[in-house]
Every structure is written in C-alpha cells, then in structure tokens.
Design a protein around this motif. Structure first.
Motif, short mmCIF file in Angstrom:
data_model
loop_
_atom_site.label_atom_id
_atom_site.label_comp_id
_atom_site.label_asym_id
_atom_site.label_seq_id
_atom_site.Cartn_x
_atom_site.Cartn_y
_atom_site.Cartn_z
N MET A 1 -14.64 -24.79 9.63
CA MET A 1 -14.37 -24.46 8.22
C MET A 1 -13.36 -23.32 8.15
N ALA A 2 -12.39 -23.45 7.26
CA ALA A 2 -11.35 -22.44 7.13
C ALA A 2 -11.91 -21.15 6.55
N ALA A 3 -11.27 -20.06 6.88
CA ALA A 3 -11.70 -18.75 6.41
C ALA A 3 -11.46 -18.60 4.91
N THR A 4 -12.16 -17.64 4.33
CA THR A 4 -11.95 -17.23 2.94
C THR A 4 -11.09 -15.99 2.94
N LEU A 5 -10.14 -15.90 2.00
CA LEU A 5 -9.34 -14.69 1.81
C LEU A 5 -9.93 -13.93 0.63
N LEU A 6 -10.44 -12.73 0.88
CA LEU A 6 -11.13 -11.95 -0.14
C LEU A 6 -10.32 -10.68 -0.42
N ARG A 7 -9.81 -10.56 -1.63
CA ARG A 7 -9.02 -9.39 -2.00
C ARG A 7 -9.94 -8.30 -2.54
N ILE A 8 -9.84 -7.11 -1.96
CA ILE A 8 -10.69 -5.98 -2.35
C ILE A 8 -9.82 -4.75 -2.59
N HIS A 9 -10.04 -4.08 -3.71
CA HIS A 9 -9.28 -2.87 -4.01
C HIS A 9 -9.58 -1.81 -2.96
N PRO A 10 -8.54 -1.25 -2.34
CA PRO A 10 -8.77 -0.34 -1.21
C PRO A 10 -9.42 0.99 -1.57
N GLU A 11 -9.22 1.48 -2.78
CA GLU A 11 -9.76 2.79 -3.15
C GLU A 11 -11.09 2.69 -3.89
N ILE A 164 -1.79 -12.44 8.20
CA ILE A 164 -2.98 -12.43 9.07
C ILE A 164 -3.86 -13.62 8.74
N PHE A 165 -4.02 -13.89 7.45
CA PHE A 165 -4.86 -15.01 7.02
C PHE A 165 -4.30 -16.33 7.54
N GLU A 166 -2.99 -16.50 7.46
CA GLU A 166 -2.37 -17.74 7.94
C GLU A 166 -2.60 -17.92 9.44
N LYS A 167 -2.54 -16.81 10.18
CA LYS A 167 -2.69 -16.88 11.63
C LYS A 167 -4.14 -17.14 12.05
N TYR A 168 -5.09 -16.55 11.34
CA TYR A 168 -6.49 -16.57 11.78
C TYR A 168 -7.41 -17.45 10.93
N ARG A 169 -6.88 -18.12 9.93
CA ARG A 169 -7.74 -18.83 8.97
C ARG A 169 -8.63 -19.89 9.62
N ALA A 170 -8.17 -20.47 10.74
CA ALA A 170 -8.98 -21.50 11.42
C ALA A 170 -9.91 -20.91 12.47
N LEU A 171 -9.83 -19.59 12.68
CA LEU A 171 -10.59 -18.97 13.77
C LEU A 171 -11.73 -18.08 13.28
N VAL A 172 -11.56 -17.46 12.10
CA VAL A 172 -12.55 -16.51 11.60
C VAL A 172 -13.17 -17.04 10.31
N ASP A 173 -14.14 -16.30 9.80
CA ASP A 173 -14.85 -16.73 8.59
C ASP A 173 -14.36 -16.06 7.33
N LEU A 174 -13.81 -14.86 7.46
CA LEU A 174 -13.38 -14.11 6.28
C LEU A 174 -12.25 -13.17 6.64
N VAL A 175 -11.23 -13.11 5.79
CA VAL A 175 -10.16 -12.12 5.91
C VAL A 175 -10.15 -11.30 4.64
N ILE A 176 -10.32 -9.99 4.79
CA ILE A 176 -10.29 -9.10 3.63
C ILE A 176 -8.88 -8.58 3.44
#
Length: 210
Positions: A1-11, A164-176
């Motif tokens: 299953m492809a990873a999810t890209l989750l956008r989170i405000h850094p501050e 990063i998401f494009e590179k790792y989307r098939a390898l990890v579960d979540l990219v923040i």
C-alpha cells in the motif's frame, strides 16, 4: 500500500494530525518526518518487525546498524543511556533540543536491534515541534536515521518533502510534510568516556555549550 502524505504546520502542529502519525507508528509503520537537520525515517523502538523493515529499506544489517533514538526530552535519555554524569547532563540541558546526536553507553532498557544488544546508543532531541510532539504522544522514543543515502552527496530530494514522498511512497507508510528541510546532518558527539569527543561535525557547534 502506498504511503500517505500528511502536511503538518511546523510551528503549531494540530493535535489530530500528530495522533494520526502516532497511530501509524503504533501499528508498526515506518514514517518519514522533519527534524532540525535532515528529514528522518524511523519507527517505534519497541516494534522489532518495524525496526527490521527500517533496516531493509535503508540497506542496513540489523545486527550492525547504528540507529539513533529520538527522545522528546532529557528524562527519556536517562532511561536508555547509562553513566551520564552531572557535568555531562548540564551540557545536554544547554544543547538540547538541538542538532546533536550524543553517544552514550546503553542502559539495560535499551532495546535490541536484530536480536543484538548494543553497547552504545545515539540519542537525539531535535529542535522541531512536529517530531517532539509525536514522540511525546507515542510515549517512548523512535529509532531514527536520515533519509540521505550518502553523507557526502548533496541530494536535492532530501530537503523537499514532495520529492521525498515520490521516492519513498512505495516503501514507507507515512511521509510528514513539515516544510523544507536542511541538507546538513546532526553533529555526532561521543560521551562514552565522560568527555565530548567530536565524531562528525554537522549542523551543531558543541563548543558553545562546553
């Protein structure tokens, strides 16, 4: 299953998004997240299968992998590191959170990697609200390493969460996605001999805290 890209405000990271990432870790997932240096990739330190998967993704031998722990404050450090003297603790208190990895003797509570108990542990407390809140909510540290493949190569993708998401989307579960990251790794300091021996000069200058 492809990873999810989750956008989170850094501050000001929203609690519901932090909890979403924590849930992935608790289920044994691998996540990518921002730090105060390079984006990191990690998992729950107490999930052996997740640690083995992380090592496979990075091409590490689990029995020899030198992964660091990300803790949310100094209280976690004393749980997993042994022999921290009062002078050393005072330096840590000034330097952390910050762009440093401190190496200590491993305490008996430090988990095994690949079935092998490590003699030393690398400890990080990054100056980044997303990962600090995530580890705090998880309740224990995470194993962590850089998304960089080669310390001597400046790869554009490691600073851009979309790449990063494009590179790792098939390898990890979540990219923040916590905004653009840096391309300079943490400074590594060996404290196993009750001294501050510089192993790798990175983003942090330890001299100003000694």
């Amino acid at each position: 299953m492809a990873a999810t890209l989750l956008r989170i405000h850094p501050e000001n990271p929203p609690q519901n998004r932090i909890l979403q990432a924590v849930e992935v870790l608790r289920k044994g997932g691998i996540i990518i997240y921002p730090t105060d240096t390079v984006y990191g990739i990690g998992c729950d330190i107490h999930n052996a299968k997740a640690v083995e998967k992380l090592c496979r993704i990075k091409g590490f031998n689990p029995e020899k992998a030198n992964l660091s722990f990300i803790c949310h404050d100094l209280s976690h450090i004393s749980d997993y590191a042994h022999g921290i003297t009062t002078p050393t603790y005072k330096v840590l208190k000034k330097a952390l959170p910050g762009p440093f990895t401190f190496i200590f003797e491993a305490s008996p509570k430090a988990p095994r990697i690949g079935g092998v108990r490590r003699k030393t542990v690398g400890i990080r407390v990054p100056d980044n609200q997303i990962i600090l809140q995530l580890v705090r909510e998880l309740g224990n540290p995470i194993f962590s390493t850089s998304v960089r493949e080669d310390e001597n190569t400046l790869d554009e993708y490691v600073t851009d969460p979309d790449l990063i998401f494009e590179k790792y989307r098939a390898l990890v579960d979540l990219v923040i996605d916590g905004g653009f990251g840096n391309n300079t790794p943490s400074t590594i300091i060996d404290c196993t001999n009750d001294d501050f021996e510089l192993i790798r000069q990175g983003a942090g200058d330890i001299e100003q805290y000694l």
